[in-house]
Design an enzyme around this catalytic site. Structure first.
Site, PDB file in Angstrom:
ATOM      1  N   LEU A   1      -7.921  27.226 -67.482  1.00 38.97           N
ATOM      2  CA  LEU A   1      -6.823  26.813 -66.103  1.00 38.97           C
ATOM      3  C   LEU A   1      -6.394  25.558 -65.533  1.00 38.97           C
ATOM      4  O   LEU A   1      -6.872  24.749 -65.472  1.00 38.97           O
ATOM      5  CB  LEU A   1      -7.099  27.578 -64.797  1.00 38.97           C
ATOM      6  CG  LEU A   1      -5.972  27.569 -63.692  1.00 38.97           C
ATOM      7  CD1 LEU A   1      -5.367  29.037 -64.256  1.00 38.97           C
ATOM      8  CD2 LEU A   1      -6.724  28.013 -62.298  1.00 38.97           C
TER       9      LEU A   1
ATOM     10  N   TRP B   1       5.682  13.450 -44.357  1.00 43.20           N
ATOM     11  CA  TRP B   1       5.687  11.835 -43.402  1.00 43.20           C
ATOM     12  C   TRP B   1       6.183  12.134 -42.251  1.00 43.20           C
ATOM     13  O   TRP B   1       5.919  11.323 -41.309  1.00 43.20           O
ATOM     14  CB  TRP B   1       6.125  10.857 -44.432  1.00 43.20           C
ATOM     15  CG  TRP B   1       5.820  10.956 -45.900  1.00 43.20           C
ATOM     16  CD1 TRP B   1       5.745  11.028 -47.156  1.00 43.20           C
ATOM     17  CD2 TRP B   1       4.066   9.945 -46.183  1.00 43.20           C
ATOM     18  NE1 TRP B   1       4.675  11.034 -48.525  1.00 43.20           N
ATOM     19  CE2 TRP B   1       4.543   9.927 -47.052  1.00 43.20           C
ATOM     20  CE3 TRP B   1       2.811   9.489 -45.329  1.00 43.20           C
ATOM     21  CZ2 TRP B   1       2.774   9.437 -48.129  1.00 43.20           C
ATOM     22  CZ3 TRP B   1       2.082   9.143 -46.141  1.00 43.20           C
ATOM     23  CH2 TRP B   1       1.675   9.430 -47.509  1.00 43.20           C
TER      24      TRP B   1
ATOM     25  N   HIS C   1      -4.642  24.230 -42.042  1.00 45.39           N
ATOM     26  CA  HIS C   1      -4.265  23.369 -43.041  1.00 45.39           C
ATOM     27  C   HIS C   1      -5.695  23.546 -43.571  1.00 45.39           C
ATOM     28  O   HIS C   1      -6.088  23.999 -44.370  1.00 45.39           O
ATOM     29  CB  HIS C   1      -3.890  22.516 -42.306  1.00 45.39           C
ATOM     30  CG  HIS C   1      -2.638  22.057 -42.165  1.00 45.39           C
ATOM     31  ND1 HIS C   1      -1.281  22.261 -42.731  1.00 45.39           N
ATOM     32  CD2 HIS C   1      -2.197  21.002 -41.261  1.00 45.39           C
ATOM     33  CE1 HIS C   1      -0.187  22.110 -42.728  1.00 45.39           C
ATOM     34  NE2 HIS C   1      -0.339  21.225 -41.178  1.00 45.39           N
TER      35      HIS C   1
ATOM     36  N   ASP D   1       3.036  28.219 -47.933  1.00 48.23           N
ATOM     37  CA  ASP D   1       4.046  28.451 -46.248  1.00 48.23           C
ATOM     38  C   ASP D   1       2.746  29.258 -44.674  1.00 48.23           C
ATOM     39  O   ASP D   1       2.843  30.069 -45.043  1.00 48.23           O
ATOM     40  CB  ASP D   1       4.689  28.649 -46.122  1.00 48.23           C
ATOM     41  CG  ASP D   1       5.622  28.020 -44.984  1.00 48.23           C
ATOM     42  OD1 ASP D   1       5.477  26.790 -44.466  1.00 48.23           O
ATOM     43  OD2 ASP D   1       6.615  28.510 -44.736  1.00 48.23           O
TER      44      ASP D   1
ATOM     45  N   SER E   1      12.773  24.268 -50.105  1.00 47.03           N
ATOM     46  CA  SER E   1      11.946  23.036 -49.646  1.00 47.03           C
ATOM     47  C   SER E   1      12.083  21.998 -51.020  1.00 47.03           C
ATOM     48  O   SER E   1      10.934  21.219 -51.039  1.00 47.03           O
ATOM     49  CB  SER E   1      10.949  22.808 -49.199  1.00 47.03           C
ATOM     50  OG  SER E   1      11.136  24.944 -48.187  1.00 47.03           O
TER      51      SER E   1
HETATM   52  C1  FPP Z   1       3.052  24.863 -45.476  1.00 48.89           C
HETATM   53  O1  FPP Z   1       2.705  24.982 -43.473  1.00 48.89           O
HETATM   54  C2  FPP Z   1       1.594  23.846 -46.167  1.00 48.89           C
HETATM   55  C3  FPP Z   1       1.136  22.296 -45.605  1.00 48.89           C
HETATM   56  C4  FPP Z   1       2.695  21.584 -45.364  1.00 48.89           C
HETATM   57  C5  FPP Z   1      -0.038  21.762 -46.189  1.00 48.89           C
HETATM   58  C6  FPP Z   1      -0.477  22.802 -47.659  1.00 48.89           C
HETATM   59  C7  FPP Z   1      -1.713  23.119 -47.275  1.00 48.89           C
HETATM   60  C8  FPP Z   1      -2.579  23.241 -47.565  1.00 48.89           C
HETATM   61  C9  FPP Z   1      -2.898  24.703 -47.546  1.00 48.89           C
HETATM   62  C10 FPP Z   1      -4.054  22.913 -48.086  1.00 48.89           C
HETATM   63  C11 FPP Z   1      -3.768  21.746 -49.028  1.00 48.89           C
HETATM   64  C12 FPP Z   1      -5.182  21.248 -50.092  1.00 48.89           C
HETATM   65  C13 FPP Z   1      -5.122  20.386 -50.806  1.00 48.89           C
HETATM   66  C14 FPP Z   1      -6.267  20.196 -51.332  1.00 48.89           C
HETATM   67  C15 FPP Z   1      -4.586  19.514 -51.546  1.00 48.89           C
HETATM   68  P1  FPP Z   1       3.115  24.516 -42.256  1.00 48.89           P
HETATM   69  O2  FPP Z   1       1.743  23.377 -41.348  1.00 48.89           O
HETATM   70  O3  FPP Z   1       4.531  24.153 -42.652  1.00 48.89           O
HETATM   71  O4  FPP Z   1       2.966  25.958 -41.366  1.00 48.89           O
HETATM   72  P2  FPP Z   1       4.040  26.189 -40.321  1.00 48.89           P
HETATM   73  O5  FPP Z   1       5.869  26.381 -41.414  1.00 48.89           O
HETATM   74  O6  FPP Z   1       3.300  27.680 -40.036  1.00 48.89           O
HETATM   75  O7  FPP Z   1       3.926  25.318 -39.713  1.00 48.89           O
END
Ligand code: FPP
Length: 253
Positions: A144, A82, A50, A33, A209
């Protein structure tokens, strides 16, 4: 059987006298997060967070492996994600292939087995193709296990398990007496994986969550203030140290 179900690593109920857990977690689940906030703090669009978060994954997976961790599950895209703006959703669903295009050869070389947990049919074709390729290519690896929760939601997973079990009861393949913890776990999307020993959530938020609601019943939780793109090997070391200092009781004394 219950003991097998709840403890598939070195920890067992028999070590009740031990002051601390002391063993390395076998399975670490991570809620990555804080990507959006990381980007905002730098005056960048959310998707930049991201992209940066994606770069952290391999480093942390390798470091977990060096600790002797057997399974790492990452919450990459939830069934609730989504609801985000279409541009962000599209970007998030491009990340698995972007990640795998670069990292798959190295993951394979390092004997990592890639797995996916979630409702993949609803994902765009390009995402499905990329993850299927990675799952197939690495399916015989026995190092792993890197498990991506993609279009995953804990409640939906439980509902699906109930549906599958009910269908078997209707067909007479099972009776309600067969339903126990073990059978239920085997009908979840995480079937054949041990329950996480340690859950890490970054960014200072203290909630689940909708993540692995069943599997986290007896896990140790570790909440780190650091935003996911800033999460380092040192932060993982700290989380594992804290885990080792805890005493797991599984409802006992
Ligand atoms: C939450 O941060 C994060 C996500 C919803 C996406 C996490 C995904 C990645 C780290 C990359 C995934 C990579 C692969 C290879 C599948 P947020 O956007 O909710 O952050 P915020 O709370 O600061 O807005």
């Amino acid at each position: 059987m219950f003991e097998r179900f709840i403890n598939q690593n070195a920890w067992t109920l028999k070590t009740e006298e031990a002051e601390t857990n002391a063993t390395t977690p076998s399975h670490i689940a991570i809620i990555m997060d804080g990507n959006g906030r990381w980007a905002k703090n730098k005056g960048l669009p959310r998707v930049a967070g991201h992209r940066e978060g994606m770069k952290v994954i391999h480093k942390i997976a390798e470091h977990a492996k060096a600790h002797g961790v057997g399974y790492v599950t990452l919450y990459a895209f939830s069934t609730e994600n989504w609801k985000r703006p279409k541009g962000e959703v599209d970007f998030l669903l491009r990340l698995p292939e972007r990640f795998l295009n670069v990292e798959l050869p190295k993951l394979h070389e390092n004997n990592v087995q890639v797995r996916i947990m979630g409702t993949t049919e609803e994902l765009p074709k390009h995402t499905i193709q990329a993850v299927r390729k990675a799952v197939e290519k690495t399916s015989q690896n026995d190092g792993l296990v890197l498990n991506f929760a993609l279009n995953y939601g804990g409640r939906f997973e439980i509902i699906e398990a109930v549906r599958k079990i009910s269908a078997k009861v209707e067909k007479g393949e099972l009776t309600t007496d067969h339903i126990n913890d073990y059978l239920f776990s085997e009908h979840l999307m995480s079937h054949s994986l041990p329950d996480p020993d340690l859950l890490i959530r970054t960014s200072g938020e203290i909630r689940l969550s909708n993540f692995m609601l069943w599997q986290l019943a007896y896990s140790e939780f570790y909440f780190a203030d650091v935003l996911w793109p800033d999460f380092t090997k040192g932060h993982l070391d700290e989380a594992i140290e804290v885990y080792k200092s805890r005493k797991r009781r599984y409802g006992g004394v």
